[in-house]
Design a protein around this motif. Structure first.
Motif, mmCIF file in Angstrom:
data_model
loop_
_atom_site.group_PDB
_atom_site.id
_atom_site.type_symbol
_atom_site.label_atom_id
_atom_site.label_comp_id
_atom_site.label_asym_id
_atom_site.label_seq_id
_atom_site.Cartn_x
_atom_site.Cartn_y
_atom_site.Cartn_z
ATOM 1 N N THR A 180 16.901 -10.106 -22.318
ATOM 2 C CA THR A 180 15.602 -9.516 -21.998
ATOM 3 C C THR A 180 15.784 -8.374 -20.998
ATOM 4 O O THR A 180 16.453 -8.526 -19.982
ATOM 5 N N GLU A 226 4.244 -6.361 -24.607
ATOM 6 C CA GLU A 226 5.209 -7.439 -24.403
ATOM 7 C C GLU A 226 5.127 -8.501 -25.515
ATOM 8 O O GLU A 226 6.118 -9.177 -25.806
ATOM 9 N N LYS A 277 4.519 -7.684 -28.676
ATOM 10 C CA LYS A 277 5.198 -7.064 -29.812
ATOM 11 C C LYS A 277 6.695 -6.936 -29.552
ATOM 12 O O LYS A 277 7.510 -7.032 -30.478
ATOM 13 N N PHE A 278 7.063 -6.707 -28.281
ATOM 14 C CA PHE A 278 8.467 -6.548 -27.900
ATOM 15 C C PHE A 278 8.816 -7.622 -26.858
ATOM 16 O O PHE A 278 8.916 -7.341 -25.659
ATOM 17 N N LYS A 300 11.412 -8.994 -25.907
ATOM 18 C CA LYS A 300 12.645 -8.823 -25.143
ATOM 19 C C LYS A 300 12.542 -7.698 -24.111
ATOM 20 O O LYS A 300 13.526 -7.331 -23.475
ATOM 21 N N ASN A 341 13.308 6.373 -31.754
ATOM 22 C CA ASN A 341 12.648 5.405 -30.864
ATOM 23 C C ASN A 341 11.298 5.898 -30.346
ATOM 24 O O ASN A 341 10.542 5.124 -29.755
ATOM 25 N N GLU A 386 14.454 1.324 -24.632
ATOM 26 C CA GLU A 386 13.287 0.477 -24.358
ATOM 27 C C GLU A 386 12.147 1.292 -23.731
ATOM 28 O O GLU A 386 10.964 1.065 -24.042
ATOM 29 N N GLN A 426 10.545 3.191 -26.537
ATOM 30 C CA GLN A 426 9.705 2.296 -27.341
ATOM 31 C C GLN A 426 8.388 1.999 -26.630
ATOM 32 O O GLN A 426 7.326 1.908 -27.269
#
Length: 428
Positions: A41, A66, A68-69, A71, A128, A323, A326
């Motif tokens: 994570t 969070e 949806k993603f 990690k 991304n 990240e 994203q």
């Protein structure tokens, strides 16, 4: 400058609102470095400025992200405008800026020059972060010298907020294409017929002066410095000072006493130049009817207007560029986020979010219509470049104009002081 948008200390204060009222200093889960836990994570830090309402909306949006993603976890930190940039400067100097943060055009070159900002093109190329479906002209606000240093979350443009009842009582009807002469005559008519000053202090607003200069073939900034000379500013400030003394413009002492309210909602002024999406605050503060009027022109057509924007930028030092990209992509494209944020940071930047949010209240509907009408009029141009040091110059313009209007400086001395401080800011 959506809300916010935008860049913002001069316009916020010129609109009669102190930074403290626009965002309460607060933090949630701030501090500590970003990192990766044993289970893979990733934690990223996200900082912004704004009021409690913005904090609630962003927190709700982050919960969706969070989910949806799972990690990627997001630590948040929000404060008022001034406190935000003071803290950010300290973090940047210490090599520990947040991974992703709210930004504005006046800071792009400044922090790019210092190696703080990540060029997001690498993440766009990697797939991304999508640049599709941005409303016309919006994405370019975050582009500097071929780099994508910010991704807009909303757009706004300068407008004239008016107290409709005072204008109606004076028999004044603003119309597209009216000139500065028309506007200044209207201010005198309003004062003569209602005893209310027509404007609260147009001459101290840097972004408005930029529009006036653009209408006359110049601009406030060039890529490297100022785009006007001392004679230009002397005329602008001398005319403003004369109108204050004539009572046509609100006494600056009254403006200061009215804060944190606007002098328009305090009934000490009939109009005020600000960013269109700030109109929401007038309805919340006052008990009259407020609306948006066109920017005065020099030639009856060209307003000099452009779209400004609040945007999201990333740190060049982030350990998690994928990240972060994203996260930015989600925050600017996800339709549910558009519904949550509404016009808090301006008219939503992407067509995905713009189509998802249907404003139901009259104020938001008027803001949307104003931007649509301005775009249809074909007057929108490209935003003026902002050199490194623009944020310091913006603050100096407001402060020195205010001191001049109070009689602390003669106009000539105020102009000299401004040019001296600007030169120092550009060299810093």
């Amino acid at each position: 400058m959506a809300s916010g948008n935008i860049e913002r200390r001069t316009i916020l204060k010129a609109a009669g609102a102190s930074a403290a009222t626009l965002g309460l200093a607060a933090t949630t889960g701030c501090g500590g470095d970003s990192g990766t836990s044993a289970d893979g994570t990733v934690t990223i830090r996200y900082s912004w400025w704004g009021a409690e309402e913005r904090q609630k909306r962003i927190s709700q949006s982050i919960r969706l992200f969070e989910k949806k993603f799972p990690k990627i976890k997001v630590k948040t930190d929000f404060q008022d405008y001034v406190a935000f940039w003071e803290k950010f400067q300290t973090q940047a100097a210490g090599g520990n800026p947040p991974d992703v943060f709210q930004n504005a055009v006046g800071f792009l070159r400044k922090y790019d020059k210092r190696g703080i900002l990540l060029d997001l093109k690498s993440q766009i190329d990697a797939g991304n972060l999508s640049t599709r479906n941005f409303r016309a002209g919006v994405l370019s606000v975050g582009q500097v010298d071929g780099k994508q240093l910010g991704v807009p979350v909303g757009s706004n443009t300068m407008a004239l907020v008016i107290d409709k009842k005072v204008f109606q009582k004076a028999g004044v009807t603003p119309a597209p294409g009216w000139t500065w002469d028309d506007y200044f005559k209207a201010l005198k008519t309003i004062h003569d017929r209602t005893k209310v000053p027509g404007d609260t202090g147009y001459f101290s607003i840097m972004y408005l002066y930029d529009l006036y200069l653009r209408q006359n073939g110049k601009a406030f900034f060039t890529k490297d410095g100022l785009g006007f000379d001392k004679a230009d500013l002397t005329e602008w400030w001398q005319d403003g000072y004369n109108r204050v003394k004539a009572g046509i413009i609100t006494d600056p002492k009254t403006v200061a006493q009215d804060r944190p309210k606007s002098s328009v909602t305090a009934k000490h002024g009939a109009s005020e130049f600000t960013w269109d999406n700030f109109t929401v605050r007038y309805t919340a503060e006052g008990d009259s009817e407020y609306g948006l009027a066109p920017i005065p022109t020099t030639d009856g057509k060209n307003t000099g207007q452009y779209l400004a924007s609040l945007m999201l930028s990333a740190s060049a030092r982030t350990k998690h560029p994928k990240e972060v990209a994203q996260f930015i992509d989600f925050m600017v494209h996800d339709p549910e986020v558009g519904k949550i944020m509404g016009y808090d940071r301006g008219i939503l930047a992407t067509t995905d979010q713009y189509a998802a949010f249907k404003p139901s209240d009259p104020v938001a509907q008027e803001i949307a219509k104003y931007e649509e009408d301005t775009a249809k009029a074909g007057v929108l141009g490209t935003i003026t470049p902002h050199p490194s040091g623009a944020d310091t110059v913006e603050a100096a313009f407001l402060r020195i104009a205010g001191d001049m209007s109070l009689g602390k400086y003669k106009v000539a001395d105020a102009v000299k002081q401004f040019f001296d401080e600007s030169e120092a800011a550009f060299q810093a």
